[in-house]
Design an enzyme around this catalytic site. Structure first.
Site, mmCIF file in Angstrom:
data_model
loop_
_atom_site.group_PDB
_atom_site.id
_atom_site.type_symbol
_atom_site.label_atom_id
_atom_site.label_comp_id
_atom_site.label_asym_id
_atom_site.label_seq_id
_atom_site.Cartn_x
_atom_site.Cartn_y
_atom_site.Cartn_z
ATOM 1 N N ARG A 293 43.492 25.954 66.963
ATOM 2 C CA ARG A 293 42.575 25.560 66.312
ATOM 3 C C ARG A 293 41.699 27.050 65.417
ATOM 4 O O ARG A 293 40.533 27.076 65.043
ATOM 5 C CB ARG A 293 41.800 25.246 67.560
ATOM 6 N N ARG A 294 41.894 28.202 65.937
ATOM 7 C CA ARG A 294 41.855 28.952 64.664
ATOM 8 C C ARG A 294 42.815 30.134 64.388
ATOM 9 O O ARG A 294 42.844 31.073 63.678
ATOM 10 C CB ARG A 294 41.124 30.354 66.123
ATOM 11 N N GLY B 78 57.988 30.123 85.145
ATOM 12 C CA GLY B 78 58.210 30.833 83.997
ATOM 13 C C GLY B 78 59.644 31.498 83.343
ATOM 14 O O GLY B 78 60.463 30.350 83.232
ATOM 15 N N GLU C 299 43.202 35.360 84.511
ATOM 16 C CA GLU C 299 42.226 34.545 83.695
ATOM 17 C C GLU C 299 41.718 35.182 84.778
ATOM 18 O O GLU C 299 41.026 35.634 85.669
ATOM 19 C CB GLU C 299 42.443 32.910 83.953
ATOM 20 N N ASP D 140 47.581 25.479 90.935
ATOM 21 C CA ASP D 140 48.796 26.107 89.859
ATOM 22 C C ASP D 140 50.048 26.052 90.695
ATOM 23 O O ASP D 140 51.143 25.322 89.822
ATOM 24 C CB ASP D 140 48.676 27.401 89.639
ATOM 25 N N LYS E 145 52.991 22.833 89.519
ATOM 26 C CA LYS E 145 54.381 23.010 89.914
ATOM 27 C C LYS E 145 55.164 22.592 90.616
ATOM 28 O O LYS E 145 56.588 21.899 90.420
ATOM 29 C CB LYS E 145 55.028 24.765 89.772
ATOM 30 N N GLY F 182 53.868 36.257 82.106
ATOM 31 C CA GLY F 182 54.121 36.757 80.709
ATOM 32 C C GLY F 182 54.704 36.217 79.264
ATOM 33 O O GLY F 182 55.584 35.202 79.562
HETATM 34 N N1 LIG Z 1 50.777 33.354 79.648
HETATM 35 C C1 LIG Z 1 51.926 33.096 80.967
HETATM 36 O O1 LIG Z 1 52.455 33.696 81.667
HETATM 37 C C2 LIG Z 1 52.389 31.626 81.304
HETATM 38 C C3 LIG Z 1 53.313 31.283 81.540
HETATM 39 C C4 LIG Z 1 54.477 29.865 82.211
HETATM 40 C C5 LIG Z 1 53.771 28.803 81.164
HETATM 41 N N2 LIG Z 1 52.140 29.287 80.502
HETATM 42 C C6 LIG Z 1 51.675 27.938 80.069
HETATM 43 O O2 LIG Z 1 51.497 28.124 78.662
HETATM 44 C C7 LIG Z 1 50.526 27.257 77.946
HETATM 45 C C8 LIG Z 1 49.897 28.434 77.556
HETATM 46 O O3 LIG Z 1 49.874 29.147 77.775
HETATM 47 P P1 LIG Z 1 48.774 30.749 77.354
HETATM 48 O O4 LIG Z 1 48.889 32.009 78.328
HETATM 49 O O5 LIG Z 1 49.441 31.059 75.522
HETATM 50 O O6 LIG Z 1 48.100 30.139 76.927
HETATM 51 P P2 LIG Z 1 46.932 31.128 75.772
HETATM 52 O O7 LIG Z 1 46.657 32.735 75.627
HETATM 53 O O8 LIG Z 1 45.302 30.471 76.171
HETATM 54 O O9 LIG Z 1 47.181 29.860 74.577
HETATM 55 C C9 LIG Z 1 46.945 29.409 74.079
HETATM 56 C C10 LIG Z 1 46.516 28.110 72.498
HETATM 57 O O10 LIG Z 1 46.310 27.608 71.944
HETATM 58 C C11 LIG Z 1 45.049 27.219 71.411
HETATM 59 N N3 LIG Z 1 43.993 25.908 72.051
HETATM 60 C C12 LIG Z 1 43.602 25.515 72.927
HETATM 61 N N4 LIG Z 1 43.117 24.151 72.754
HETATM 62 C C13 LIG Z 1 43.444 23.938 71.830
HETATM 63 C C14 LIG Z 1 42.713 23.398 71.493
HETATM 64 N N5 LIG Z 1 42.284 21.768 71.824
HETATM 65 N N6 LIG Z 1 43.205 22.619 69.757
HETATM 66 C C15 LIG Z 1 44.176 23.965 69.295
HETATM 67 N N7 LIG Z 1 44.155 25.314 69.641
HETATM 68 C C16 LIG Z 1 43.741 24.926 71.069
HETATM 69 C C17 LIG Z 1 43.727 28.463 72.470
HETATM 70 O O11 LIG Z 1 43.201 29.039 71.125
HETATM 71 P P3 LIG Z 1 41.789 30.154 71.207
HETATM 72 O O12 LIG Z 1 42.423 31.227 71.547
HETATM 73 O O13 LIG Z 1 41.030 29.748 70.401
HETATM 74 O O14 LIG Z 1 41.311 30.012 72.840
HETATM 75 C C18 LIG Z 1 45.278 29.726 72.126
HETATM 76 O O15 LIG Z 1 45.489 30.193 70.790
HETATM 77 C C19 LIG Z 1 50.097 26.474 79.536
HETATM 78 O O16 LIG Z 1 50.298 25.661 79.581
HETATM 79 C C20 LIG Z 1 50.268 27.523 80.267
HETATM 80 O O17 LIG Z 1 50.300 26.834 82.071
HETATM 81 C C21 LIG Z 1 52.351 30.186 80.615
#
Ligand SMILES: NC(=O)c1ccc[n+]([C@@H]2O[C@H](COP(=O)([O-])OP(=O)(O)OC[C@H]3O[C@@H](n4cnc5c(N)ncnc54)[C@H](OP(=O)(O)O)[C@@H]3O)[C@@H](O)[C@H]2O)c1
Length: 340
Positions: A35-36, A123, A179, A190, A194, A293
């Protein structure tokens, strides 16, 4: 194989970097939707279409769409639409799957496309593939696992520093492991999401989030951690499921548990995950790895993308899911006093 990424956040950007730097032949990152997107554009990724219009992804020639937006909707709907438009999908999104695994896997199969989701559980710990491929010749009877990196970090940090829960949560936030609102991690939803995915993959059963009893780690104090430590234990958030296929009886819960310090699951530190999978013939199989991560999670995503690229026409049968007849949760005992 052309790849489109939905969501350029922690995981999406790590995956995009891997795809751009990768020496892996035949994979090409072509589209990024976010979205950005205009603000996030990164020239180092080369010739990539950046878009805020998801329709551009569905209309593209990408063979694989990687969904890393998170949340239930619109992610779940977009996964479905990508499959409907002839793409295979790789996702890290446990929430979307926990609310639609049966529908999405059945739809993917009907479309003759693949839906892969290793990154959604554990992960970089390869538990989905281990259960669905490596243990396919056995019957899985139980899973006992540490599936939430944030709580592992918080609890192991409390052990190492003597800090309170709140101070350890702050430390997790500072390092990007929690978060701003870590409720889903601390309260167990969460890990429950899983566990639902693992119950489908391991036992072929369809469970809802409300069927999994959860207890939060919020009430734990530095004193609890210290007293566990004095008796040779550590506390971890455990996700547990055991299934008796004959009775169709499932016992499933997520709760903080005292574990002997030298036991397998107790060895988790930082954002590590671990799982013990009980099998009827092979006995117990242990898995261990980084549960969170961007870079670690991107490994699981990339491995799923590669599996599709190697065999784009492979049929991944949707698991035939049955509803358990009996579902039980925790016993009445205080879980923190109960060592597994
Ligand atoms: N982080 C981890 O360590 C991890 C590990 C395992 C699984 N996951 C899973 O991986 C997925 C992503 O996690 P993440 O940590 O990368 O999340 P994140 O950093 O919040 O990234 C999500 C991205 O999607 C964008 N977004 C969200 N809603 C949107 C929409 N409706 N339209 C367009 N863009 C949108 C967000 O934009 P904005 O920047 O504007 O918010 C952000 O850039 C999740 O399902 C999470 O559970 C994450």
């Amino acid at each position: 194989m052309n790849i489109a990424v939905l969501g350029y956040g922690t995981v999406g950007s790590a995956l995009a970097r891997r795809l751009a730097d990768s020496t892996i032949p035949n994979l090409r990152l072509t589209h990024i939707f976010d979205r950005r997107a205009p603000l996030k554009r990164d020239a180092r990724l080369g010739d990539v279409v950046w878009t805020t219009d998801v329709e551009e992804i569905f209309a593209s020639d990408a063979g694989v769409v990687v969904e890393v937006i998170g949340g239930v909707d619109p992610a779940r709907e977009w996964i479905r639409t990508a499959l409907a438009r002839g793409k295979s999908v790789v996702t890290a999104n446990k929430q979307a799957l926990a609310h639609g695994l049966r529908d999405l896997t059945t739809f993917a199969c009907r479309q003759g496309r693949q839906l892969r989701f290793e990154a959604a559980v554990g992960g970089a710990m390869p538990i989905v593939r281990a259960i669905s491929d490596a243990m396919a010749g056995d019957r899985v009877t139980s899973i006992s696992a540490v599936l939430n990196g944030t709580t592992t970090f918080v609890l192991s940090h409390m052990e190492e520093t003597g800090l309170s829960l709140d101070a350890a949560i702050d430390a997790a936030r500072t390092r990007g492991y929690a978060e701003s609102d870590p409720a889903a991690d601390l309260d167990g939803s969460d890990a429950s999401a899983k566990l639902i995915i693992l119950c489908a993959v391991a036992f072929g059963i369809d469970v809802t989030l409300s069927a999994i009893e959860t207890r939060s780690i919020r009430e734990l104090t530095a004193r609890d951690i210290l007293s566990a430590r004095r008796s040779g234990h550590v506390i971890r958030q455990i996700a547990s499921a055991a299934y008796d296929a004959r009775l169709r009886a499932l016992t499933a819960w997520v709760a903080p548990v005292e574990l002997p310090r030298d036991s397998f699951l107790a060895r988790t530190r930082g954002v590590e995950n671990a799982a013990l999978v009980g099998c009827q013939h092979a006995g117990e199989i242990g898995l261990f790895g980084h549960g969170a991560g961007g870079d670690a999670t991107a490994v699981a995503l990339l491995s799923d993308v590669l599996a599709i690229a190697r065999d784009p026409a492979a049929l991944v049968p949707a698991p035939v899911l049955v509803r358990p007849s009996i579902v039980t949760g925790l016993t009445a005992r205080t879980v923190v006093e109960e060592a597994v």
